[in-house]
Design an enzyme around this catalytic site. Structure first.
Site, PDB file in Angstrom:
ATOM      1  CB  CYS A  62      -1.084   0.123   1.187  1.00 32.40           C
ATOM      2  SG  CYS A  62      -0.355  -0.485   2.714  1.00 32.40           S
ATOM      3  CG  HIS A 123      -0.411   3.272   5.462  1.00 27.78           C
ATOM      4  ND1 HIS A 123      -0.343   1.920   4.922  1.00 27.78           N
ATOM      5  CD2 HIS A 123       0.644   3.531   6.324  1.00 27.78           C
ATOM      6  CE1 HIS A 123       0.434   1.408   5.767  1.00 27.78           C
ATOM      7  NE2 HIS A 123       1.068   2.271   6.687  1.00 27.78           N
TER       8      HIS A 123
END
Length: 557
Positions: A62, A123
């Protein structure tokens, strides 16, 4: 007023609603071949728009994938491609993240007068030097509005789940602390019994050392739910730790409110869902409704959420002037028993270098009246292509730095049948594992693997003995000569080519070797000194370390 709402006003620039799901396998979606999980709303987007069948994430994890998506450049250029054992950001209070000098598509559209918003997962870091500098925060990267997870979902966000952040490091630090404590207790007892002469100063020093050792492992790891699992509205922490039971509903409400309050002006919404990353949601309305357990329930809930967002766009009369996009940040995590994600016919999954299952993802565009309904594009495309595509549609003509993506509109509209991606590089962290090449004179897409992960146990198709496959060292196999596949005829990557069965074998190797990869652009953001927890960088509602609050706020009117 009515003309603006229905997209027929003077400003012809479209709105953008970009939807990214977390850890979704391409085979989990009905229009990509799943016949048992129900995804009618995603399938509807494909029927009313353009489906990409060879849509590729720039990384199989990710943090680097999202960095590449937002910047239109391989994560190596922004320092978010790891060369060590930790491939993603692990602590919200680390100092690594998307560098302030980087440019995202949100920054570019912001300069063009767009109102920009991010709802959901980020993130890509928060702070650099001090708590509150927000140097990596979405607000500093072009998003006027942010609501959601500055970090990501981890098992630690739900009590009772297994630890999935450096569990082995925690165990080592705990053992060392216990040894120090045992040694200190032994010295105190021997001194009390008169069997050993030990100075008070030494005992005080050892006591401080033991206390420090305990703090080093206990504080960062035992309170991970508080440190990592938070919700922010812009730069304010509004929930710590987050409440899973209401998170999906709140994020949907935020996305819908953002669209409705900006319906009369050009806007960009990046809706970055927490689904279907673990820990999985357990929403009563969807529990037990699918044929694939909790994971299937989550996929069907995710599809319903996408349907609600689509309905919001349509009900406001914005459909004909809004490009909607749906994708996943990378392939499904097939080793995790909680997930059960499916990557279809493709080999491998999340964190597996260049294998197709970890990087081939859904890609759907809907824009009624502009994009042909039901069109399928089989050409190689990339998540990095969104950046130049959005720039083009927003009429952004200012100079930019080198990009690795290409404008997709000629392919989407059918004005071109060939992708501009002659080469695509497939990194595992900062290590080049594979390259794909589409020769200009044929439809074949050759995939060359220089390095592949070692599956453990052998023959299982994954790395179940550890949480993720590694990118380097003795946990990978280097191939000389490289493995070569023709994805047009062998999309499962099961029949390697050789000089005996492929006349262009030598040419493929030569041309791929000539492909030039990006250089490191900035200092490595994934080094240990950037990743590890720093208490002075910890976002907190309340007085640190006594952080805690519940989200009773509402979206702006």
């Amino acid at each position: 007023f009515l003309h603006q709402v229905t997209g027929l006003g003077l400003d012809s620039r479209p709105n953008f609603v970009l939807i990214m799901v977390d850890d979704l396998g391409i085979g989990d979606v009905g229009c990509y071949g799943n016949h048992t999980i129900r995804t009618p709303n995603i399938d509807r987007l494909a029927l009313e728009g353009v489906k990409l069948s060879q849509h590729i994430a720039a990384a199989p994890l990710c943090t680097p994938s999202r960095a590449a998506f937002l910047t239109g450049r391989y994560a190596l250029r922004s320092g978010l491609a790891s060369s060590g054992r930790v491939p993603v950001l692990l602590f919200l209070a680390g100092s690594g993240g998307l560098p302030p000098t980087e440019t995202t598509f949100a920054k570019r559209l912001q300069k063009q007068g767009y109102t920009t918003g991010l709802v959901g997962k980020w993130h890509l870091g928060v702070n650099c030097v001090s708590r509150g500098d927000h140097c990596h925060h979405p607000n500093q990267h072009g998003f006027h509005y942010f609501y959601g997870l500055p970090f990501t979902l981890f098992n630690n966000c739900v009590p009772g789940q297994p630890v999935d952040v450096l569990a082995d490091v925690e165990q080592v630090l705990r053992s060392l602390s216990q040894l120090l404590g045992l040694g200190l207790l032994t010295l105190v007892c021997l001194r009390a019994l008169g069997l050993l002469s030990v100075s008070v100063g030494l005992l005080v020093a050892l006591t401080c050392l033991t206390a420090g050792g305990v703090a080093v492992w206990y504080v960062p790891f035992r309170f991970l739910q508080t440190w990592n699992c938070i919700v922010m509205r812009n730069q304010e922490v509004v929930e710590q730790p987050l409440v899973m039971e209401t998170l999906a509903e709140r994020m949907l409400n935020e996305a819908q409110h953002f669209i409705s309050r900006n319906a009369h002006q050009p806007f960009l919404l990046f809706f970055s869902l927490a689904h279907v990353h673990t820990p999985l949601f357990n929403s009563p309305a969807f529990a037990g409704k699918s044929r694939h357990g909790v994971y299937g329930d989550n996929v069907e809930e995710m599809d319903w959420i996408i349907g609600q967002v689509t309905e919001t766009v349509d009900s406001l009369g914005l459909a004909n002037n809004t490009m909607m996009y749906f994708t996943s940040d990378h392939g499904g995590h097939i080793e995790d028993p909680q997930r059960g994600g499916w990557n279809g016919i493709y080999k491998g999954g999340k964190a597996m270098g260049g294998w197709e299952g970890g990087i081939r993802v859904p890609g759907i565009f809907r824009w009624p009246g502009r994009l042909p309904a039901g069109r399928v594009v089989d050409q190689p495309t990339s998540l990095m292509d969104l950046y130049p595509t959005l720039r083009h549609l927003a009429q952004d003509t200012e100079a930019d730095r080198p990009l690795d993506g290409h404008d997709l509109m000629p392919l989407l509209e059918g004005r071109s049948r060939r992708s501009e991606h002659q080469f695509m590089l497939h990194y595992c962290g900062s290590y080049l594992h594979a390259v794909r090449w589409q020769p200009p004179d044929c439809d074949s897409v050759f995939k060359v693997h220089y390095v592949t992960p070692v599956f453990s146990p052998a023959g299982t198709g994954g790395c179940s003995d550890q949480e993720f496959c590694s990118c380097y060292g003795d946990q990978v196999t280097s191939h000389d000569p490289p493995l070569v596949y023709d994805l047009l005829h062998d999309p499962t990557e099961s029949r390697p080519l050789s000089p005996a069965n492929e006349r262009r074998f030598a040419e493929v190797l030569r041309r791929v070797d000539e492909a030039v990869g990006p250089e490191h652009g900035v200092p490595n953001q994934m080094s240990w000194d950037h990743i590890l927890w720093k208490p002075w960088l910890q976002p907190c509602c309340g007085t640190f370390p006594f952080c805690g609050c519940q989200d009773n706020s509402r979206p702006p009117g």
